[in-house]
Design an enzyme around this catalytic site. Structure first.
Site, PDB file in Angstrom:
ATOM      1  N   LYS A 236      76.472 110.496 126.183  1.00  0.00           N
ATOM      2  CA  LYS A 236      77.009 111.627 126.965  1.00  0.00           C
ATOM      3  C   LYS A 236      76.510 112.960 126.405  1.00  0.00           C
ATOM      4  CE  LYS A 236      81.311 111.625 124.321  1.00  0.00           C
ATOM      5  NZ  LYS A 236      81.983 110.382 123.898  1.00  0.00           N
TER       6      LYS A 236
ATOM      7  N   ARG B  53      94.260 110.453 126.692  1.00  0.00           N
ATOM      8  CA  ARG B  53      93.311 111.324 127.398  1.00  0.00           C
ATOM      9  C   ARG B  53      93.111 110.826 128.830  1.00  0.00           C
ATOM     10  NH1 ARG B  53      87.440 112.040 124.734  1.00  0.00           N
ATOM     11  NH2 ARG B  53      87.272 109.850 125.308  1.00  0.00           N
TER      12      ARG B  53
ATOM     13  N   TYR C  10      75.298 142.488 110.481  1.00  0.00           N
ATOM     14  CA  TYR C  10      76.507 143.091 111.061  1.00  0.00           C
ATOM     15  C   TYR C  10      77.701 142.984 110.110  1.00  0.00           C
ATOM     16  CZ  TYR C  10      74.130 142.924 115.591  1.00  0.00           C
ATOM     17  OH  TYR C  10      73.251 143.091 116.626  1.00  0.00           O
TER      18      TYR C  10
ATOM     19  N   MET D   2      72.800 136.817 117.077  1.00  0.00           N
ATOM     20  CA  MET D   2      72.560 136.029 118.295  1.00  0.00           C
ATOM     21  C   MET D   2      71.229 135.260 118.216  1.00  0.00           C
ATOM     22  SD  MET D   2      72.639 137.273 122.250  1.00  0.00           S
ATOM     23  CE  MET D   2      74.256 138.021 122.176  1.00  0.00           C
TER      24      MET D   2
HETATM   25  C1  LIG Z   1      82.142 109.496 122.913  1.00  0.00           C
HETATM   26  C2  LIG Z   1      82.749 108.167 123.098  1.00  0.00           C
HETATM   27  C3  LIG Z   1      82.381 107.070 122.289  1.00  0.00           C
HETATM   28  C4  LIG Z   1      81.453 107.182 121.106  1.00  0.00           C
HETATM   29  O1  LIG Z   1      82.141 107.723 120.006  1.00  0.00           O
HETATM   30  P1  LIG Z   1      81.453 107.899 118.557  1.00  0.00           P
HETATM   31  O2  LIG Z   1      82.565 108.360 117.703  1.00  0.00           O
HETATM   32  O3  LIG Z   1      80.406 108.941 118.726  1.00  0.00           O
HETATM   33  O4  LIG Z   1      80.895 106.595 118.165  1.00  0.00           O
HETATM   34  C5  LIG Z   1      82.909 105.837 122.608  1.00  0.00           C
HETATM   35  N1  LIG Z   1      83.783 105.689 123.625  1.00  0.00           N
HETATM   36  C6  LIG Z   1      84.180 106.722 124.396  1.00  0.00           C
HETATM   37  C7  LIG Z   1      85.156 106.491 125.493  1.00  0.00           C
HETATM   38  C8  LIG Z   1      83.687 107.994 124.152  1.00  0.00           C
HETATM   39  O5  LIG Z   1      84.083 109.014 124.905  1.00  0.00           O
END
Ligand SMILES: *Cc1c(COP(=O)(O)O)cnc(C)c1O
Length: 372
Positions: free
Chosen positions: A36, A134, A259, A307
């Protein structure tokens, strides 16, 4: 490339980490590469291609955009969307053969209707909430939910999964989640409902709880060679962030840098300006905290991160303009890891890599993919 800032991605390290994971889980357990958010900033398409060539079983993605991008590149392997997709995109899911996560009956209804219209079967994975809080059907309501789903004739209930919120810190809680998951699976089996894939384990879950492997695991972090210090696995980091010195000056005692004038030279020194800043994803919080490597020596970042720029205290080494600067990565004697940067600014490694600007060119090395 006019501005000297780039990311190098070592696909040889990806291969090493993937094979390591395969070895840990064994031949009977399949692997879903969690890619992702542009593969945690590493670049979705090149990693997906390489992994596909290496024989990965599933891609775990965050959105339909990412899934369609893979399909357009000709990648045909199974894709699971780890988030919820709006039901108005049911047609696209079917068209592109993308497996959605189902946590909503009206979504399932729409998917079933659209699949039926097209005379197709669509695979789905059901997610249950055993404590992450979640996305997912609360486990106590999951029997009712899944039994309802079995009425939808054009949906194949291919997978059942859950997610761990604290596999690294809370053994008791995680073990309880695994127990609950097993109980749900057992109760469903009694009703004659079986899933082809059961999965729970992210990277830490995979390393810590063999009983959480079931027949599919979902590593992200360790695939990229990043690991919490507590984990006992040797993986190789894929990502290096590099830039160049674009200016060097001699600074007298008492002069200030950047800065807010948070750094005042306590003795005369050389200071380099480097082409990387917070807009590139190098956190502002690294001001006066992080380090870089130049010519196999470690130097401190001084003053606030700007930046587009950072400043580096060269002490009495008059390094030249144009010299390479390693912000993340290795030199012969030193290394700066994503985990180090996360520690310096009190965040998690996931945030560091996934926020590296997508404008920074990625250079891929050591691919064994024939068409790379
Ligand atoms: C991001 C994610 C993972 C992978 O998690 P890691 O800690 O990076 O191994 C696995 N399952 C779900 C549902 C996730 O959102």
């Amino acid at each position: 490339m006019y501005r000297p800032l780039w990311i190098e991605i070592d696909l040889g390290a990806l291969r090493y980490n993937f094979q390591k994971i395969k070895k840990i889980v064994g031949r009977k357990v399949k692997v879903m590469a969690t890619l992702k958010q542009e593969a945690y900033g590493h670049g979705l398409i090149p990693l997906a291609k390489e992994l596909s060539f290496l024989g990965v079983d599933f891609f775990g993605l965050g959105s339909l955009e990412e899934a369609i991008a893979l399909r357009r590149e000709g990648l045909e392997g199974p894709i699971l969307i780890l988030s919820a997709v709006d039901k108005k995109f049911a047609g696209e899911l079917i068209k592109y053969k993308v497996t959605p996560t189902v946590v909503d009956l009206s979504f399932a209804e729409k998917l079933n209707r659209e699949a039926k219209k097209r005379n197709k079967m669509l695979s789905i994975h059901v997610k249950i909430d055993t404590g992450m809080g979640r996305l997912g059907i609360w486990y106590k309501e999951s029997m009712y939910f899944i039994k309802k789903l079995s009425h939808f004739k054009n949906l194949k209930q291919e997978g059942l999964y859950t997610h761990f919120p604290s596999a690294d810190t809370d053994y008791k809680f995680t073990e309880r989640q695994i127990r609950i998951f097993n109980e749900v699976v057992g109760a469903l089996e009694k009703e004659g409902i079986k899933f082809e894939y059961l999965h729970c384990a992210n990277s830490i879950g995979l390393m810590r709880y063999k009983e959480a492997h079931f027949n599919l695991v979902r590593p992200g972090l360790i695939l990229y060679g990043i690991k919490p210090s507590s984990l006992d696995i040797r993986v190789k980091p894929l990502l290096s962030l590099k830039s160049k010195v674009i200016f060097v000056k001699k600074v007298d005692k008492g002069r200030s840098i950047s800065y807010g004038r948070t750094f005042i030279a306590s003795r005369p020194c050389f200071v380099a300006t480097v082409a990387c800043g917070y807009a590139d994803g190098y956190p502002w919080k690294l001001s006066n905290r992080s380090k870089v490597i130049i010519k196999d020596r470690v130097f401190n970042v001084v003053g606030r991160v700007c930046m587009d720029h950072i400043m580096v205290n060269l002490k009495n080494f008059p390094i030249k303009t144009g010299e390479e600067v390693i912000l993340i990565g290795n030199s012969p004697r030193h290394k700066i890891t994503v985990e180090d940067l996360a520690d310096y600014c009190d965040t998690i490694p996931y945030e560091i890599v996934s926020r590296l600007s997508l404008k920074i060119p990625r250079i891929y090395k050591n691919s064994i993919h024939p068409k790379h």
